[in-house]
Every structure is written in structure tokens, then in C-alpha cells.
Design a protein around this motif. Structure first.
Motif, PDB file in Angstrom:
ATOM      1  N   ASN A 235      45.901  27.132  39.057  1.00  0.00           N
ATOM      2  CA  ASN A 235      45.664  28.324  39.881  1.00  0.00           C
ATOM      3  C   ASN A 235      45.094  29.500  39.092  1.00  0.00           C
ATOM      4  O   ASN A 235      44.793  30.537  39.671  1.00  0.00           O
ATOM      5  N   TYR A 236      44.952  29.334  37.768  1.00  0.00           N
ATOM      6  CA  TYR A 236      44.509  30.467  36.946  1.00  0.00           C
ATOM      7  C   TYR A 236      43.345  30.065  36.050  1.00  0.00           C
ATOM      8  O   TYR A 236      43.453  29.147  35.240  1.00  0.00           O
ATOM      9  N   ASP A 237      42.225  30.772  36.213  1.00  0.00           N
ATOM     10  CA  ASP A 237      41.018  30.523  35.441  1.00  0.00           C
ATOM     11  C   ASP A 237      40.602  31.782  34.693  1.00  0.00           C
ATOM     12  O   ASP A 237      41.185  32.853  34.870  1.00  0.00           O
ATOM     13  N   LYS A 238      39.553  31.643  33.886  1.00  0.00           N
ATOM     14  CA  LYS A 238      38.920  32.833  33.310  1.00  0.00           C
ATOM     15  C   LYS A 238      38.504  33.770  34.437  1.00  0.00           C
ATOM     16  O   LYS A 238      38.717  34.974  34.375  1.00  0.00           O
ATOM     17  N   GLY A 239      37.876  33.197  35.447  1.00  0.00           N
ATOM     18  CA  GLY A 239      37.522  33.977  36.631  1.00  0.00           C
ATOM     19  C   GLY A 239      36.140  34.584  36.560  1.00  0.00           C
ATOM     20  O   GLY A 239      35.538  34.716  35.480  1.00  0.00           O
ATOM     21  N   PRO A 240      35.590  34.968  37.710  1.00  0.00           N
ATOM     22  CA  PRO A 240      34.223  35.486  37.771  1.00  0.00           C
ATOM     23  C   PRO A 240      34.025  36.778  36.995  1.00  0.00           C
ATOM     24  O   PRO A 240      32.943  37.026  36.457  1.00  0.00           O
TER      25      PRO A 240
ATOM     26  N   PHE B 270      43.204  37.231  29.541  1.00  0.00           N
ATOM     27  CA  PHE B 270      43.275  37.403  30.987  1.00  0.00           C
ATOM     28  C   PHE B 270      43.165  36.064  31.698  1.00  0.00           C
ATOM     29  O   PHE B 270      42.464  35.166  31.230  1.00  0.00           O
ATOM     30  N   LYS B 271      43.818  35.983  32.830  1.00  0.00           N
ATOM     31  CA  LYS B 271      43.647  34.851  33.721  1.00  0.00           C
ATOM     32  C   LYS B 271      43.568  35.374  35.158  1.00  0.00           C
ATOM     33  O   LYS B 271      44.327  36.261  35.560  1.00  0.00           O
ATOM     34  N   THR B 272      42.652  34.808  35.937  1.00  0.00           N
ATOM     35  CA  THR B 272      42.410  35.236  37.309  1.00  0.00           C
ATOM     36  C   THR B 272      43.047  34.248  38.283  1.00  0.00           C
ATOM     37  O   THR B 272      42.897  33.028  38.132  1.00  0.00           O
ATOM     38  N   ALA B 273      43.742  34.779  39.284  1.00  0.00           N
ATOM     39  CA  ALA B 273      44.384  33.933  40.285  1.00  0.00           C
ATOM     40  C   ALA B 273      43.353  33.378  41.260  1.00  0.00           C
ATOM     41  O   ALA B 273      42.585  34.138  41.855  1.00  0.00           O
ATOM     42  N   ASN B 274      43.328  32.074  41.424  1.00  0.00           N
ATOM     43  CA  ASN B 274      42.430  31.444  42.402  1.00  0.00           C
ATOM     44  C   ASN B 274      42.972  31.569  43.820  1.00  0.00           C
ATOM     45  O   ASN B 274      42.202  31.591  44.782  1.00  0.00           O
ATOM     46  N   GLN B 275      44.299  31.641  43.946  1.00  0.00           N
ATOM     47  CA  GLN B 275      44.962  31.787  45.250  1.00  0.00           C
ATOM     48  C   GLN B 275      46.132  32.749  45.091  1.00  0.00           C
ATOM     49  O   GLN B 275      46.624  32.983  43.985  1.00  0.00           O
ATOM     50  N   ASP B 276      46.594  33.309  46.216  1.00  0.00           N
ATOM     51  CA  ASP B 276      47.774  34.171  46.183  1.00  0.00           C
ATOM     52  C   ASP B 276      48.942  33.410  45.547  1.00  0.00           C
ATOM     53  O   ASP B 276      49.095  32.196  45.743  1.00  0.00           O
ATOM     54  N   ASP B 277      49.766  34.141  44.812  1.00  0.00           N
ATOM     55  CA  ASP B 277      50.864  33.489  44.103  1.00  0.00           C
ATOM     56  C   ASP B 277      51.999  34.498  43.928  1.00  0.00           C
ATOM     57  O   ASP B 277      51.822  35.709  44.123  1.00  0.00           O
ATOM     58  N   LEU B 278      53.160  33.988  43.575  1.00  0.00           N
ATOM     59  CA  LEU B 278      54.317  34.825  43.277  1.00  0.00           C
ATOM     60  C   LEU B 278      54.733  34.549  41.839  1.00  0.00           C
ATOM     61  O   LEU B 278      55.110  33.430  41.494  1.00  0.00           O
TER      62      LEU B 278
ATOM     63  N   GLU C 294      42.942  38.796  41.678  1.00  0.00           N
ATOM     64  CA  GLU C 294      43.576  39.698  40.723  1.00  0.00           C
ATOM     65  C   GLU C 294      43.836  38.942  39.422  1.00  0.00           C
ATOM     66  O   GLU C 294      43.873  37.716  39.392  1.00  0.00           O
ATOM     67  N   ARG C 295      44.032  39.720  38.356  1.00  0.00           N
ATOM     68  CA  ARG C 295      44.159  39.096  37.039  1.00  0.00           C
ATOM     69  C   ARG C 295      45.486  39.437  36.379  1.00  0.00           C
ATOM     70  O   ARG C 295      46.046  40.493  36.585  1.00  0.00           O
TER      71      ARG C 295
END
Length: 484
Positions: free
Chosen positions: A115-120, A343-351, A362-363
């Protein structure tokens, strides 16, 4: 006449007053969009957690060279409130959630890795410099490159080849001493050569090292610069400097590729044989940056710390305790991690652990530098330089204890989970070999007090202004002592 002007003219029929009214309406709509966009960001920023910092605070501390201490204080404030995270609001970015909590780190890097990538956001900021290389890739592109590189790093042939390269280049570097040098430049030259031969099968010099430093520093500054896209459009200021630095870096990578063999035991040859020829420039840039910066940082900060601990220097000079050498290097990285934040970016909402919600896009920023200074993670003596904390006295390795690697969620200096650093062993080998040989043959004296050494801004922890050090031959020193 622009398409927008034609549209407005068609709407108002060429009437000047009507046209002015139309422009006023368009301005109102535009400002409304900006206002509500910022309002939504502020709303998200004001939700949990309760410790929040704004863009002006981040900007002031970044350019005031105190960003690490700033986030360390934010972590202290959050823990005082019984929270695991704090919110960082940036006008030109989505909310960032800062943390030094090991459970949150494990959640993002290991348990919920998918669920966590580098992100755009990260990829856009480093696109010019890192391209589509492994350190700027996500998803299938990252998996493909990881598979290629991990295959090569796992081979015994590469480990044996790397050990020989390290020994040869350590010997070459020692030939440049004694004397007074900038140790940071010296170590940078060494690590540049090592990663060049191990990674690409060709000896490289550090002629483009300044361009690499500029490119990483200016790329990282985009995180806090709300105007960087505008400056890039007009090719002015820091973006013009960045473009020039990146051009130097990528031209250098092109020359390396032209000179490198394509049938060796190195990483570049494997990419070439696997048909990944469009990625070769990105491969060179990514591995040079990772291999050079991180290990050179490690060696530089090792000297700063060892200057205050002659007892540790004496023990390293014995040269027969690899567990202790590794413990010393790990302790340097605990307090001075080469990559101080990630940093890691959330691909989907998470808790997140601790009950903090994170929205898609968000990151999470885990502050590795601050984590090394947390009493709940490292004990009440967390600010002390103590390699023995990484030794298991029961192991008996080398007479001083067996090396005990810290848990990855507490010590993410080499990252964790599927993205665990492939060059971890090479870093320990190349840094350990040079450090022991250097201390065995030379005494050293820092020409600046250790407590006055400062960090530079950038993606990795360089010393600001370099590290002047005087090296003296120990053989010559011993003769002088005996004659007196």
C-alpha cells in the motif's frame, strides 16, 4: 488571439464592459477554486494528529539548516501528547505525516508494503535526475529492476569481485596520504571508484562529483519550494542550476556506458544482457548516487565520532574483530544515517498504528535521524556513541561480542522489507576495510572541533563545507616518540 480570449469574446460579443465583467467572473472562479482547494488541505491538516506544523515553519527551518532538529522537536512534542505522529502542511503538497514510531515504520515498510510506494510526488521531483531507475521506480518497473539487481548482488562471484575492488582502491587511497586533506572529498573519491568498478566494470574518476552534489541538493529542495514548477517553465533560479547539474551528471553516465564492457560480472552488464538498454543511463546515475553518497557520508561521520573516542580507535586498530568494526559503523549510522528522512505515499486510505488515518495520496515521512535519538528506542544513553549496544556479549565474536543487527523498524538506515538496501553488505565491506586500514597506518586530527561540524542540506547527510583532517604516518610518529 488565445483560445480563452476567443471564448470570452464569443460570450460577450466584443463588448468591452461585458468582457471586463467576464474576466472578473473568471478571476473569481479561479480564486474560489484555489481557496477551496487550500481549505480542504487545511481541513485535512487540522485532523488527527494534534501536533501540526505549517509551510512557513518548514521553509524557515529547511533554509536555516535546522530541519533535522525541527522534526526532532516535533517528535518530542507528539510523544509528550501521547501521539505517534504529527501533521506537516505544505501549500503546494498533500499532507505529510511525520513519525519516529517504529510500529508505523514497520507498518509502511513491511506489514503493508503493497500500500506504500515512492509515489508520484517523489517521482516527479527526482524525474530529471534519477529517471526511471530503481530508486525512483514503483510497481512493476521497480520489481523488474529489483529482480535483476538482487540476482547480481546475491552471486558469490560479485561478492568476491567487490572485495578485491575494495582492497585495491583502499590501497590506492592510502598512497595519497599522509597530509592535510578534505576527508569528505577523499572518501567520495574512494566510493566513486568502488561503485564504478563493482557496478559498471570500469574505473571512474570524481570529475563530475560536484554536479552530482548539486543535482541531489537542488532536487531535494523542491520538496519545500512551492514555485519550483514555475521556475522550471521559465528556466530560472534553482531550476536552471538543476538543469545544468543534471545535464553534467547524465553526460557523465553516458561516457561511463560507452567505456564500460558489457560482458562482465558487474550490474550494468547484467542489465545490458537482460535487454534493459534504455535504462542504462538511469542505472549508472542511480547506483553511483546510492553507492557514493551513502558510504562516503558514513566514513566522514565515522571520523567525526572517532575523534572523540580514542579508546574505540585503539580497539579498531587491533584489526582482528570484524564484529566490532560492524558495530562501530552501525553506531555511526544510528546517529548519522546517510538518508536522514524517507517518504512513502499511501496508495489507498489506511489506518496507521496509533489510530492516525491516512488518505490516498498522503505521505508518511519517517525521520531516521531523529529515531536514532529516541530514548524509548535506544535507552536513556541514546545520545552517546556506544558501539557495544550492537554486540551480544554472549556470542563471544572476536572476544568482544557477536554483532547483533538492530530491528529494521528501529533502525531503517538501510530501509526495510522488500526495499531493503541491496548494497548493505557492500557498504559495510567498503567502509570497514578502508576505516581499519586508515586507522592502522595513520593518526588523524580534525582541524575543526567535532561539535562545530554541521550538516549540509540535501538528500544525504554531507558535512557542510567539508571535513579538513590532518593525517600523520603512525610509523613516523612512533619513531619521533621513541627518539624523544
Amino acid at each position: 488571439m488565445s483560445a480563452w480570449n476567443k471564448t470570452c469574446t464569443a460570450i460577450v460579443g466584443g463588448n468591452v464592459e461585458m468582457e471586463m465583467a467576464a474576466w472578473g467572473f473568471c478571476l473569481f472562479v479561479g480564486l474560489s477554486i484555489v481557496f477551496w482547494t487550500l481549505a480542504l488541505r487545511v481541513k485535512r491538516w487540522c485532523e488527527l494528529p494534534s501536533i501540526r506544523v505549517g509551510p512557513l515553519e518548514v521553509f524557515r527551518n529547511y533554509y536555516g539548516m535546522s530541519i533535522l532538529e525541527f522534526h526532532h522537536e516535533n517528535a518530542r512534542r507528539a510523544k509528550a501528547c501521547g501521539e505517534t505522529c504529527w501533521s506537516i502542511g505544505l501549500a503546494h503538497d498533500t499532507r505529510v505525516i511525520g513519525t519516529v514510531d517504529s510500529e508505523v515504520v514497520r507498518h509502511a515498510l513491511v506489514s503493508r508494503f503493497e500500500n506504500y510506494d515512492k509515489g508520484p510526488r517523489w517521482r516527479e521531483i527526482f524525474k530529471e535526475l534519477l529517471g526511471n531507475g530503481i530508486f525512483n521506480a514503483d510497481g512493476e518497473a521497480w520489481r523488474r529492476q529489483r529482480k535483476i539487481a538482487s540476482y547480481e548482488f546475491s552471486k558469490r562471484r560479485l561478492r568476491e569481485f567487490a572485495t578485491r575492488v575494495v582492497e585495491e582502491n583502499a590501497a590506492k587511497l592510502l598512497e595519497e596520504l599522509p597530509g592535510t586533506v578534505d576527508a569528505q572529498v577523499l572518501f567520495s573519491r574512494y566510493t566513486f571508484r568502488v561503485i564504478g568498478e563493482v557496478g559498471f566494470g570500469v574505473a571512474v574518476d570524481d570529475s563530475e562529483a560536484v554536479a552530482f552534489d548539486e543535482a541531489t541538493r537542488l532536487s531535494a529542495s523542491r520538496f519545500v519550494d512551492p514555485f519550483w514548477r514555475l521556475k522550471r517553465i521559465f528556466n530560472v533560479g534553482t531550476e536552471r542550476q538543476l538543469a545544468e547539474a543534471v545535464r553534467g551528471v547524465r553526460d557523465f553516465a553516458g561516457r561511463v556506458i560507452r567505456e564500460a564492457p558489457k560482458d562482465g560480472a558487474d550490474i550494468l552488464s547484467l542489465y545490458y544482457r537482460r535487454g534493459e538498454r534504455k535504462l542504462l543511463v538511469d542505472v549508472v546515475v542511480n547506483f553511483l548516487l546510492a553507492g557514493r553518497d551513502t558510504t562516503a557520508n558514513l566514513l566522514t561521520w565515522a571520523l567525526v565520532r572517532l575523534a572523540e573516542h580514542p579508546d574505540i580507535v585503539a580497539r579498531l586498530r587491533e584489526g582482528n574483530d570484524p564484529d566490532y568494526v560492524k558495530a562501530v559503523l552501525t553506531e555511526v549510522l544510528r546517529l548519522h544515517p546517510s538518508v536522514h528522512s524517507d517518504f512513502k505515499t499511501a496508495n489507498q486510505d489506511d489506518l496507521l498504528p496509533g489510530g492516525v488515518p491516512i488518505k490516498r495520496g498522503e505521505r508518511i515521512m519517517f525521520c531516521t535521524w531523529s529515531m536514532g535519538r529516541q530514548p524509548d528506542l535506544w535507552g536513556p544513553n541514546c545520545l552517546e556513541f556506544d558501539p557495544s549496544r550492537h554486540l551480544d556479549r554472549r556470542g563471544g565474536g572476536g572476544g568482544g561480542g557477536e554483532f547483533r543487527p538492530p530491528k529494521v523498524e528501529v533502525f531503517p538506515a538501510f530501509h526495510a522489507g522488500p526495499r531493503l538496501c541491496l548494497g548493505k553488505d557492500l557498504a559495510y565491506i567498503s567502509a570497514g576495510k578502508l576505516l581499519v586500514d586508515l586507522l592502522t597506518k595513520f593518526d588523524f586530527e580534525l582541524l575543526v572541533p567535532p561539535d562545530e561540524v554541521r550538516y549540509d542540506n540535501g538528500m544525504t547527510l554531507w558535512v557542510q563545507g567539508g571535513l579538513p583532517v590532518k593525517f600523520t604516518s603512525r610509523r613516523r610518529r612512533r619513531r619521533a616518540d621513541s627518539s624523544s
